[in-house]
Design a protein around this motif. Structure first.
Motif, PDB file in Angstrom:
ATOM      1  N   LYS D  45       6.717  -0.974   4.872  1.00 27.74           N
ATOM      2  CA  LYS D  45       6.395  -1.629   3.607  1.00 27.74           C
ATOM      3  C   LYS D  45       4.993  -2.192   3.641  1.00 27.74           C
ATOM      4  CE  LYS D  45      11.037  -3.644   3.092  1.00 27.74           C
ATOM      5  NZ  LYS D  45      11.773  -4.934   3.003  1.00 27.74           N
ATOM      6  N   ASP D  46       4.318  -2.219   2.496  1.00 28.19           N
ATOM      7  CA  ASP D  46       3.071  -2.942   2.336  1.00 28.19           C
ATOM      8  C   ASP D  46       3.352  -4.457   2.359  1.00 28.19           C
ATOM      9  OD1 ASP D  46       2.098  -0.426   1.920  1.00 28.19           O
ATOM     10  OD2 ASP D  46       1.152  -0.857  -0.007  1.00 28.19           O
ATOM     11  N   ASP D  78       5.700   2.587  -1.029  1.00 25.00           N
ATOM     12  CA  ASP D  78       5.155   1.746  -2.091  1.00 25.00           C
ATOM     13  C   ASP D  78       4.328   2.592  -3.064  1.00 25.00           C
ATOM     14  OD1 ASP D  78       5.846  -1.144  -1.373  1.00 25.00           O
ATOM     15  OD2 ASP D  78       5.083  -0.370   0.532  1.00 25.00           O
ATOM     16  N   THR D  79       4.017   1.983  -4.223  1.00 22.07           N
ATOM     17  CA  THR D  79       3.274   2.697  -5.264  1.00 22.07           C
ATOM     18  C   THR D  79       1.768   2.653  -4.973  1.00 22.07           C
ATOM     19  OG1 THR D  79       2.983   0.716  -6.585  1.00 22.07           O
ATOM     20  CG2 THR D  79       4.989   1.996  -6.973  1.00 22.07           C
ATOM     21  N   PRO D  80       0.990   3.526  -5.618  1.00 20.46           N
ATOM     22  CA  PRO D  80      -0.463   3.478  -5.462  1.00 20.46           C
ATOM     23  C   PRO D  80      -1.042   2.115  -5.861  1.00 20.46           C
ATOM     24  CG  PRO D  80       0.180   5.497  -6.579  1.00 20.46           C
ATOM     25  CD  PRO D  80       1.410   4.666  -6.462  1.00 20.46           C
ATOM     26  N   GLU D  81      -0.453   1.504  -6.896  1.00 23.72           N
ATOM     27  CA  GLU D  81      -0.959   0.205  -7.354  1.00 23.72           C
ATOM     28  C   GLU D  81      -0.814  -0.843  -6.251  1.00 23.72           C
ATOM     29  OE1 GLU D  81       0.877   2.254  -9.056  1.00 23.72           O
ATOM     30  OE2 GLU D  81      -0.179   2.614 -10.937  1.00 23.72           O
ATOM     31  N   VAL D  82       0.310  -0.790  -5.537  1.00 26.58           N
ATOM     32  CA  VAL D  82       0.526  -1.759  -4.469  1.00 26.58           C
ATOM     33  C   VAL D  82      -0.400  -1.459  -3.296  1.00 26.58           C
ATOM     34  CG1 VAL D  82       2.224  -2.621  -2.812  1.00 26.58           C
ATOM     35  CG2 VAL D  82       2.875  -2.269  -5.211  1.00 26.58           C
ATOM     36  N   ALA D  85      -3.745  -2.848  -4.188  1.00 21.77           N
ATOM     37  CA  ALA D  85      -3.795  -4.304  -4.080  1.00 21.77           C
ATOM     38  C   ALA D  85      -3.907  -4.727  -2.621  1.00 21.77           C
ATOM     39  CB  ALA D  85      -2.535  -4.919  -4.715  1.00 21.77           C
ATOM     40  N   SER D 107       6.648   6.974  -3.642  1.00 21.73           N
ATOM     41  CA  SER D 107       7.623   6.125  -4.354  1.00 21.73           C
ATOM     42  C   SER D 107       8.844   6.925  -4.801  1.00 21.73           C
ATOM     43  CB  SER D 107       6.966   5.430  -5.555  1.00 21.73           C
ATOM     44  OG  SER D 107       6.650   6.358  -6.568  1.00 21.73           O
ATOM     45  N   ASN D 108       8.699   8.216  -5.037  1.00 24.41           N
ATOM     46  CA  ASN D 108       9.894   8.986  -5.400  1.00 24.41           C
ATOM     47  C   ASN D 108      10.600   9.585  -4.183  1.00 24.41           C
ATOM     48  OD1 ASN D 108       8.269  11.130  -4.717  1.00 24.41           O
ATOM     49  ND2 ASN D 108       7.934  11.807  -6.835  1.00 24.41           N
ATOM     50  N   ARG D 109      10.139   9.257  -2.979  1.00 26.04           N
ATOM     51  CA  ARG D 109      10.796   9.647  -1.723  1.00 26.04           C
ATOM     52  C   ARG D 109      10.914  11.170  -1.566  1.00 26.04           C
ATOM     53  NH1 ARG D 109      10.599   4.276  -3.136  1.00 26.04           N
ATOM     54  NH2 ARG D 109      11.717   2.946  -1.664  1.00 26.04           N
ATOM     55  N   VAL D 139      13.484   2.395   2.610  1.00 26.82           N
ATOM     56  CA  VAL D 139      12.091   2.512   3.075  1.00 26.82           C
ATOM     57  C   VAL D 139      12.104   3.262   4.412  1.00 26.82           C
ATOM     58  CG1 VAL D 139      11.421   0.415   1.864  1.00 26.82           C
ATOM     59  CG2 VAL D 139      12.104   0.302   4.285  1.00 26.82           C
TER      60      VAL D 139
END
Lengths: 197, 197, 197, 197, 197, 197, 197, 197, 197, 197
Positions: D45-46, D78-82, D85, D107-109, D139
């Motif tokens: 995880k981020d 995690d998503t690109p946005e995360v 960040a 994110s869609n595994r 995860v």
């Protein structure tokens, strides 16, 4: 799948002999109850040329098998009536008169189909009639089984139709197996009773 | 189902010999292309006691098989590397140094599973993992196959683990079958080359 | 599916060592009963070149593993007899004489198939015979498992056939995991015992 | 089933980096087209503690990987946005500012489920709703893949959640594999570049 | 199938808030045990632009929901760690600092898949690997659920990704439903609290 | 599964209006061919109390929808004949005289079953008769769909039976979506046309 | 399959009448408990032209049915609300004001689908959505059932949509059947009450 | 399922008449080719009491049917031979001498089973024999079909065994349907030819 | 499959005789309870030419059957009503007046289908309607069954339609079987009562 | 299912005769090609008492069959070798010396299983072995088939094991059938050649 190392099939089949009386025999139970080894040999058909030769050869060695605590049983897919007729046909007429061991009459193929030694091939299911058609005479190859006192198969062999068996080889195999039973040793190739392993 | 009367399985397997080189062999094709008979014998494991005895016995009879136009091939489920190590182990150390015929290395069991001669029993499917668990070492019984020049099996036999083979009996069977091939006669029991049928 | 985070498979397999005695071992139970970690490493085949190098490397580090309360177990799909022969072959003859840890003999592939580390591919079901044919030697990749005192896998890795392992890395992983067990801390990358996390 | 010895899955996934731009990457094609090795490492995880340590460790070794013609790619679910960040969060705030290699946002595994490295267990199908319920955060474990210039996996390993990786070990594996690629030799255990095999 | 008129799904999911502590929450049980209404709103991803606006709007209306005995709960498929990082990011940096209501972290999609609000489409089963591949990010649409004190859904709506919600409309719906609960009347369109029905 | 983000179902249904003429309408094609948005609202039954209130409310806002290039379509599972009778019943007799927009007559439930908004529950297959029995009146909830000029659903919502809709909210949603269409911006919560985003 | 000679389906359906109250009725139980015959007639739709004519015709003959101990029940697939609106519409406006017998509101088609009298044809299963699409309005043909005091159907008939029924014929059939019940005689064709059989 | 509104089954059956000649008739084709309506009536059995009464009643009305362009066809499951014997039995002996219309001999039940009007119930499959056993005589109820010039059924009715038919009612139905065919009007209840609709 | 050697089917069927009364008969039970043999003969149809000849021939031999303790039963698929009409038709009109034995009326084919003697062929399942269509009249061949006192069939035969039976042959078969029952001897061919076997 | 009225099965079987030569015969083709009738009779087993009596009886009537253009063929499930042995056994030794017609050797039961005349009952599938076990000797009942010049069966009969056949009856049936073939008349019961029908 090989039967060696497994119990012989637990089923009853018709057997007859020179008395002409037909009984049921369960080879697995017979070996266990009588505490004997069994030599079971299959031949294709009554009233053929090579077969009586083999049947007479086993008859000649009956004393050898008896002193090794071994029952000899012949077998084919003919009926008891045909076995009886053949048993009453003199040897010089192609018969097996003089044979004293019992002969299984597996006309319904219950045992031979379980052993997988029938010569049928190419089973075809007929959709229209719901029947199964086969190639081959639906008789057995020359298969031989050696079974110990617990009903376990310790040798199996199959010869092609025209190929006779060697009775002495089965005597050797019984001796070798008995040696292992007694001595717990592994028995080397070409072993002969009395030789040092 | 018996293989007698049918073609030997048409597949290629790894085989090695004293040179240490591993090749592919297809027994059916080899018999047909080289126009030879084949004696294929299986033993359970390399580096055991009874097995080398049998392997040496076949080696001693190589001349007999050669003059009968017959290839001898050994086989177990060990790898080519293990075969090579055993071939380089002296006889008095339990090795098979001196063996010249090729030995099949059926480590993936492609051939032995098709012949049905593996000692595994009691397959259990594990629902949770989707795997199959077995009892037994997954090695072969002492099975022997005699194959003719067209690739047809004319004898098969299986001995229980501790029971060695009689090389002379296979020579007899080859002679008898050859006699039938030449003379079209059916070969009686206990037949010996040179005797009158 | 990864085994990390799950219990190691709960099955018994044959294991032997330099004494030549073959026993059953259940790694999950052994870890739990003896309250020890286990390092289990698989190699493809006995009597090959790269494998003994790895086996000797693990032997050299035995003291390191022992003081970390960790059992070392080797494993391949060869038989106990072949392991024993290799254990008796001097190092300079390509043998592993001197190895003292036990070696699993997974000849029936019960464990390696469950771990999914066999090199077989391309399974083909033969409709005619009902058999499954495969490509590959049916031997294992160089897989390594680190198992804790509760039988949980905390590291698994697989190397391609020609690629040897680094014994020191496994020591580091055991130390790092032990650190987490003691301190409840998460262990950062490149962590070394004695360094401050 | 192990991925070692097989091609890496042929699918495209989202990847981002410090520019904040999200693209598609197909690792198999990238390795083949750019003729490079790939080191792909997954973390759970981020915005957690142990993960940035590993990410910084790989960053520090970028020069080592580059001179070995090896791309480094990180990955989590995690998503690109995360990711973006986190990439903009300073190291001393628990961020990964300074990381220059790309990070997959699965994110869609699609990829992690194919690799079998998600921590979900105990899938339960709900008959009433037709949905699947799982245990676990869905995860990934700390899995690492080394892929060669043809897209073939030559090493895979999975560490339990709290257990960091040793970057130097991956460098060693790449060197050893490159040695095999060049010299065709099998690489013994504990091998180090420059030492004689 | 619409959820309106049915009980909300009876499952527990992870939820966190500005304290950074992660707990389990079962919305159905919470509504029933605390005898409260629940407004549950889903947004696609943490650390995006439009989402924080909505999250702040719900925060601003917290007093309105509290005096209507209504719990407000946010939800996305990000992890608790990411929620916590976002909750600690100041509003003018695109964060949601100041938000006091809890936010569900449905990283395993147990709840969102049951509600059918994930943006994945075009599921493809890969026969070779047995995996399912999807299109889409596997994150949720802007779905909102109004649930009464017995856990029954009385309103559900879904907005496309770029389309923000109107907090006042949800207040109106809660008032209208409460009016029906109290007065047993059917509530006409455009109804406002205090107007005569 | 949500319809948001997907095309509206591509099927034709019966629709009538105050002229009493029944035609076929395909909403997806209508939106695309006429390049218009569509607001489709479902109500449970003709000739009930709360429903006409909603129908009149949409009628009052017709000018608002028209200037937003939006077609308004009502729908229930009653027949065209019943719609016509209701359209001819004066408002003060509980009728909807004065309504000018068309009303779908989905008596065969082709569209409402595909949208999943029927109130039937607990389907039971009767083995004896081969019929399916259901609970519920087989009429629709108060579902609303906003569809854009390409036929894509950008909002859907379902209200429980007794809960009327707010026409102004749909106007707001249309404006917000139109704003996104024009400006490519993401529209924040509580957004109102004319306010700065 | 014909229902004649079998019991009428044993299910409850909604029924209403001029009071506007909706109840459940089970025709089989009603016939048995009240010891009455039942005439059940179905018509396609409320608020059409030919239907009210039939409904008035049955109303006009109510005295005839009552003195024959026969309940008259109408039925269509419209809702109770629509039935009530039609019952309150004056005859000269196309309504059925003045009808006193109950009318079944089979809006969920539980009974009409079991009787097989719906006009739907050509069911198509949509693989993509899992829904069933039909042709036809999903309303009933003009079917009539005569049921005796034990719930057994003794007459059934179906007329095509535009074809009205003859009330006098049903009176004749009831009389003829009653005659058989009393006299045990078989009733010849064209029989009229009072004529000699 | 009702046959009304559908084509009559498209199959050929045996039919005979007073000439004793047996032919094949396909009612659907006959109606279409001869451009006639068909009245087909079934009765249970030849040589019973109530049946001849009905058969004579249809005979008496032959002129009425002919001038309405309507073929009359009787039908039962008896053989042509039995029909012929009955046609030759005088009316006062319980015969149907004098009947001129053809009578179908559906002894193989091809048509009656398709119409679903056989009195068999309670089919039981006998696993042992693979046969189906039924209750009932396997003869038909008193079913009547009115078929138009295109082969479409416009009326069907079934009377219980002891209940005779009213020939005049069928004349009325034919007139009403013909009126609709000519005038396109919907025909009200109790309609009589010549009355104003 | 032949019925010879097996019990006759254990089912009840309708039977009538010159009294016109219809009863149920179970042939298996009748034979066992009355301790009698049964001769059951089937003919295709009542009211044909060849059939009455056979029926009269059996009638003429009734005394022969009675003194052999044998019941004679005729059978066809016609109804009891048709049997009765034929029994009342004088012999010179093609009737069977004077016949005293009972005749089975197997109109539902329960027994004849189980015996497999119906002339239907070429069964075709109609997917659209779910019905089975057949070729043939669905009447029986001229089949004859001889059943002993235990209900076991000891003779069965089937003649083609146009081929009459020889009553004397059935008398001979009954005598021969009775001889075997009494004497336990096997009865040679062409055996006649009183001759020495 | 009866074979009467259908073609005899179209398959080839082994047949032998007093010459001892075994050939293939296809009865259907033989009848058609040679334009002859065929009488085929089955008996249970060679070398039993009752069977030779029947075989001699058919032999004695050979002239009668020949002048009626009818081939006589015997059949059992014994092998050709057994048939030949029996054909060479003198009559007073229980043999059938003197028989000149051919005898089918259906040892693979291809024909008898299709005719359904084997005495096996109670088939049991053995799940463990995949074999089928049966009760009975797997030999045929005394079945007789009369086949015309087109291969159509016009008579079939089966006698229980101990019950001999009447040769004269088959002559009568052939004459009667020939009469029908010539005169197109239906042949009454007890008909004798030369009598007036």
């Amino acid at each position: 799948m090989a039967f060696v190392g497994k119990k012989f099939p637990n089923i009853s089949v018709d057997v007859t002999d020179k008395t002409g009386i037909t009984k049921k025999i369960n080879i697995l139970e017979t070996a266990q109850k009588e505490n004997k080894k069994v030599l079971l040999f299959w031949y294709p058909k009554d009233f053929t040329f090579v077969c009586p030769t083999e049947l007479h050869a086993f008859q000649s060695a009956m004393a050898d098998f008896e002193k090794r605590n071994t029952l000899v049983i012949g077998a084919s897919c003919d009926t008891p009536e045909v076995h009886f007729a053949w048993l009453n046909t003199p040897k010089n007429n192609g018969g097996i008169q003089g044979v004293t061991y019992p002969i299984i009459a597996d006309s319904n193929r219950n045992l031979s189909s379980q052993l997988g030694i029938l010569d049928i091939t190419n089973e075809r299911y007929d959709d229209e009639t719901g029947n199964v058609m086969v190639d081959g005479d639906n008789v057995t190859y020359r298969a031989t089984y050696l079974i110990d006192e617990e009903g376990t198969v310790f040798h199996e062999s199959v010869n092609h139709m025209p190929l006779g068996r060697n009775v002495a080889e089965f005597v050797r195999l019984i001796d070798a197996y008995t040696h292992v039973q007694k001595n717990g040793e592994v028995c080397p190739a070409n072993w002969q009773e009395g030789s040092s392993a």
